[in-house]
Design a protein around this motif. Structure first.
Motif, short mmCIF file in Angstrom:
data_model
loop_
_atom_site.label_atom_id
_atom_site.label_comp_id
_atom_site.label_asym_id
_atom_site.label_seq_id
_atom_site.Cartn_x
_atom_site.Cartn_y
_atom_site.Cartn_z
N GLN A 139 8.56 -3.19 0.98
CA GLN A 139 8.06 -3.06 0.25
C GLN A 139 8.88 -4.60 -0.55
O GLN A 139 10.01 -5.66 -0.91
CB GLN A 139 9.16 -1.68 -0.72
CG GLN A 139 8.33 -0.18 -0.37
CD GLN A 139 7.11 -0.38 -0.35
OE1 GLN A 139 5.85 -0.59 -1.60
NE2 GLN A 139 6.45 -0.15 0.63
N PRO A 140 7.59 -4.95 -2.24
CA PRO A 140 7.97 -6.43 -2.88
C PRO A 140 9.64 -6.12 -3.44
O PRO A 140 9.27 -4.59 -3.57
CB PRO A 140 6.72 -7.52 -3.43
CG PRO A 140 6.35 -5.91 -2.76
CD PRO A 140 6.67 -4.86 -2.12
N PRO A 155 0.30 -5.71 -2.15
CA PRO A 155 0.19 -6.78 -1.11
C PRO A 155 -1.03 -7.87 -1.51
O PRO A 155 -2.62 -6.63 -2.15
CB PRO A 155 0.15 -6.88 -0.20
CG PRO A 155 0.33 -5.32 -0.08
CD PRO A 155 0.37 -5.29 -1.96
N TYR A 156 -1.38 -9.16 -1.57
CA TYR A 156 -2.37 -9.84 -1.70
C TYR A 156 -3.08 -10.18 -0.11
O TYR A 156 -4.26 -10.17 0.55
CB TYR A 156 -2.31 -11.29 -2.16
CG TYR A 156 -3.73 -12.40 -2.52
CD1 TYR A 156 -4.64 -12.07 -3.00
CD2 TYR A 156 -3.41 -13.13 -1.80
CE1 TYR A 156 -5.86 -12.83 -3.00
CE2 TYR A 156 -4.63 -14.73 -1.47
CZ TYR A 156 -5.56 -13.45 -1.81
OH TYR A 156 -7.03 -15.12 -2.21
N ALA A 157 -1.99 -10.22 1.18
CA ALA A 157 -2.54 -11.24 2.49
C ALA A 157 -1.13 -10.39 3.12
O ALA A 157 0.30 -11.03 2.14
CB ALA A 157 -2.17 -11.77 2.65
#
Length: 146
Positions: free
Chosen positions: A85-86, A94-96
């Motif tokens: 998890q960021p 998430p983008y990628a």
């Protein structure tokens, strides 16, 4: 015009086709039952006079997160890698992603010389190293000629 040119041996075309298919699919050894491209975790297989050596690359796990078993000549390695998890914003999406997360299972067919009673496994620096000893009868030995 056909791409197939038959020689005196029609089975040579089957051999050529098999080689081309092996090249197409990366030439994975037949002992890897889950040898698809991009399989996680990646692994290396090696063999010595005394053992079969397997190194599985799975950073970010702990030793107790692996399930390793041998049954009927098949070495099975399974486990689960949790998603990361960021940090900071809880709403961040998430983008990628290139890091694998989820359950995994790798199955390796061991040679007949493998001794399932002689297995050692250790997890150090993100690498699970498994050593499977060989049976005494299968080890090379020198024969004296008189």
């Amino acid at each position: 015009m056909s791409d197939f040119f038959f020689t005196t041996d029609p089975f040579s075309e089957f051999d050529r086709l098999q080689r081309e298919m092996a090249n197409l699919f990366g030439g994975f050894p037949s002992s890897l039952r889950s040898g698809r491209l991009g399989a996680y975790p990646p692994l290396n297989l090696g063999i010595t006079d005394d053992s079969i050596e397997i190194v599985l690359f799975a950073p970010g796990l702990k030793a107790d997160q692996f399930d390793v078993s041998i049954d009927k000549g098949l070495l099975t390695i399974s486990g689960e890698r949790a998603p990361v998890q960021p940090e900071g914003d809880a709403e961040a999406r998430p983008y990628a992603q290139e890091r694998f997360a989820g359950k995994f299972r790798r199955v390796i067919e061991l040679p007949q010389a493998a001794d399932p009673d002689k297995v050692e496994a250790r997890y150090v620096n993100g690498c699970l190293s498994i050593s499977v000893g060989k049976r005494e009868a299968s080890r090379p030995r020198a024969i004296t000629v008189s």
